[in-house]
Every structure is written in C-alpha cells, then in structure tokens.
Design a protein around this motif. Structure first.
Motif, PDB file in Angstrom:
ATOM      1  N   ASN A 147      30.717  36.469  48.707  1.00  0.00           N
ATOM      2  CA  ASN A 147      31.803  37.228  48.101  1.00  0.00           C
ATOM      3  C   ASN A 147      31.224  37.978  46.910  1.00  0.00           C
ATOM      4  O   ASN A 147      30.864  37.365  45.904  1.00  0.00           O
ATOM      5  N   PHE A 167      31.719  40.874  44.046  1.00  0.00           N
ATOM      6  CA  PHE A 167      32.707  41.637  43.286  1.00  0.00           C
ATOM      7  C   PHE A 167      31.972  42.746  42.547  1.00  0.00           C
ATOM      8  O   PHE A 167      30.918  42.518  41.961  1.00  0.00           O
ATOM      9  N   SER A 183      32.855  45.878  39.775  1.00  0.00           N
ATOM     10  CA  SER A 183      33.802  46.558  38.900  1.00  0.00           C
ATOM     11  C   SER A 183      33.125  47.805  38.346  1.00  0.00           C
ATOM     12  O   SER A 183      32.177  47.713  37.566  1.00  0.00           O
ATOM     13  N   GLN A 199      28.810  50.264  48.169  1.00  0.00           N
ATOM     14  CA  GLN A 199      29.377  49.794  49.440  1.00  0.00           C
ATOM     15  C   GLN A 199      28.431  50.049  50.599  1.00  0.00           C
ATOM     16  O   GLN A 199      28.217  49.168  51.440  1.00  0.00           O
ATOM     17  N   THR A 231      31.506  40.096  51.792  1.00  0.00           N
ATOM     18  CA  THR A 231      32.811  40.668  51.479  1.00  0.00           C
ATOM     19  C   THR A 231      32.710  41.310  50.110  1.00  0.00           C
ATOM     20  O   THR A 231      32.249  40.676  49.160  1.00  0.00           O
ATOM     21  N   THR A 243      34.735  43.018  46.998  1.00  0.00           N
ATOM     22  CA  THR A 243      35.999  43.240  46.308  1.00  0.00           C
ATOM     23  C   THR A 243      35.710  44.207  45.171  1.00  0.00           C
ATOM     24  O   THR A 243      34.856  43.926  44.324  1.00  0.00           O
ATOM     25  N   SER A 282      36.978  46.646  41.943  1.00  0.00           N
ATOM     26  CA  SER A 282      37.966  46.977  40.917  1.00  0.00           C
ATOM     27  C   SER A 282      37.429  48.186  40.168  1.00  0.00           C
ATOM     28  O   SER A 282      36.219  48.420  40.130  1.00  0.00           O
ATOM     29  N   GLU A 320      41.510  45.235  35.922  1.00  0.00           N
ATOM     30  CA  GLU A 320      41.758  44.978  37.339  1.00  0.00           C
ATOM     31  C   GLU A 320      40.876  43.848  37.846  1.00  0.00           C
ATOM     32  O   GLU A 320      41.332  42.980  38.606  1.00  0.00           O
ATOM     33  N   GLN A 363      42.081  40.298  39.477  1.00  0.00           N
ATOM     34  CA  GLN A 363      41.605  39.821  40.776  1.00  0.00           C
ATOM     35  C   GLN A 363      41.062  38.401  40.673  1.00  0.00           C
ATOM     36  O   GLN A 363      41.281  37.579  41.569  1.00  0.00           O
ATOM     37  N   CYS A 421      42.010  34.436  42.660  1.00  0.00           N
ATOM     38  CA  CYS A 421      40.997  33.941  43.586  1.00  0.00           C
ATOM     39  C   CYS A 421      41.302  32.504  43.998  1.00  0.00           C
ATOM     40  O   CYS A 421      41.733  31.686  43.193  1.00  0.00           O
ATOM     41  N   SER A 426      37.771  32.607  48.101  1.00  0.00           N
ATOM     42  CA  SER A 426      37.549  34.002  47.695  1.00  0.00           C
ATOM     43  C   SER A 426      36.899  34.140  46.320  1.00  0.00           C
ATOM     44  O   SER A 426      36.752  35.248  45.820  1.00  0.00           O
ATOM     45  N   PRO A 443      34.187  34.682  43.563  1.00  0.00           N
ATOM     46  CA  PRO A 443      32.981  35.489  43.673  1.00  0.00           C
ATOM     47  C   PRO A 443      31.718  34.631  43.667  1.00  0.00           C
ATOM     48  O   PRO A 443      31.636  33.627  42.958  1.00  0.00           O
TER      49      PRO A 443
END
Length: 160
Positions: free
Chosen positions: A5, A7, A9, A20, A31, A33, A35, A40, A44, A48, A52, A54
C-alpha cells in the motif's frame, strides 16, 4: 515484488501521473492512494484499516492547506503511523526543507528526478528496502538521496 500500500501526497498533477506510471511498471500489485495536499492525506490515514494502512508514504513538501512537513509532523505524532516509512519527495533541494524533514523524522529525502527511468529506479529501491533493518541516518549525506539525475551508485548502496 509483492503487494504494498503506497501513499503519495503531491499537488502537482504531472508529478502524480509520472509516479503512477513508474509504480505500475515496477509493481503492478501495489495499491496507490493519492492525495493532493497534506490535509487530504491525514484524512485518508484516519480511515485506514489494518488492510489499507500504508506500507510507505511519499510526501511532497510544497502543497496547499497542510504542507508536507506539517503532515510529516502529524504522522510522526500518531502512534499508529510512527513507524511507517515516510520519504519526502520534492523538487526542492533547499537545506531548510531537508533539515526540517530530517528533524521531523522523515526516513529519507529525495529530489524529484527529471526522467521516468530515474523515478522508476528510486521507487523500486524504496519498495525493495527492508525497513525492519532501517536505522535513522544521522548523517545528512545518507538522508538526502538522489538528484535530478537519479541515485548515484553510492547512494543506492545505502538502501540495500
């Protein structure tokens, strides 16, 4: 590489898209995620679940609402996320930002590279790093990784 996971930002849409693309090319099972500001991201994190949470957070410095350093401080003050690796990921190589990120407990600071290949290499190194063996780098030369041309061979050996 196994599923993680991740994340991110970052308020720069182009940088998010490059991240990405690079991540999907090296870790299709990961995965992501995203922001677009620190507020934000913190929202998030609050929602969690164990599944999920991070595995690693990439955090830009210059963002609206809550900047990356303010978000980093909040993350490190939250016991649940205190041990999550946080990599500050910024276009700025300002000594002020680097010192603040180090003081606030970021695991590493790296300057956004200018090529997708260098970005892919950097993300891959951070995802393959054994964070359980991590020792906080007191020497700033080991805390600041990369440049606009990517990792040097000496810097990449730090993460292995």
């Amino acid at each position: 590489m196994y599923s993680k996971n991740v994340f991110l930002s970052d308020d720069d849409l182009d940088d998010v898209e490059f991240f990405q693309i690079a991540l999907s090319e090296i870790c299709g099972q990961c995965t992501l995620t995203v922001s677009y500001d620190g507020a934000e991201l913190l929202d998030q994190l609050v929602v969690c679940t164990d599944d999920s949470n991070p595995d690693i957070i990439f955090l830009d410095v210059n963002m609206p609402k809550v900047n990356g350093l303010e978000a980093l401080e909040a993350i490190r003050e939250t016991p649940r996320f205190r041990e999550v690796p946080v990599v500050v990921y910024s276009t700025s190589s300002s000594d002020h930002f680097i010192s603040d990120a180090h003081r606030l407990g970021a695991n590493y600071y790296f300057v956004k590279p200018s090529t997708i290949n260098a970005l892919r290499e950097q993300i891959s190194m951070f995802l393959s790093f054994d964070w359980k063996k991590y020792v906080f780098p007191t020497d700033r030369s080991k805390f600041l990784l990369g440049s606009n041309d990517g990792f040097t061979s000496n810097q990449s050996s730090i993460l292995r």
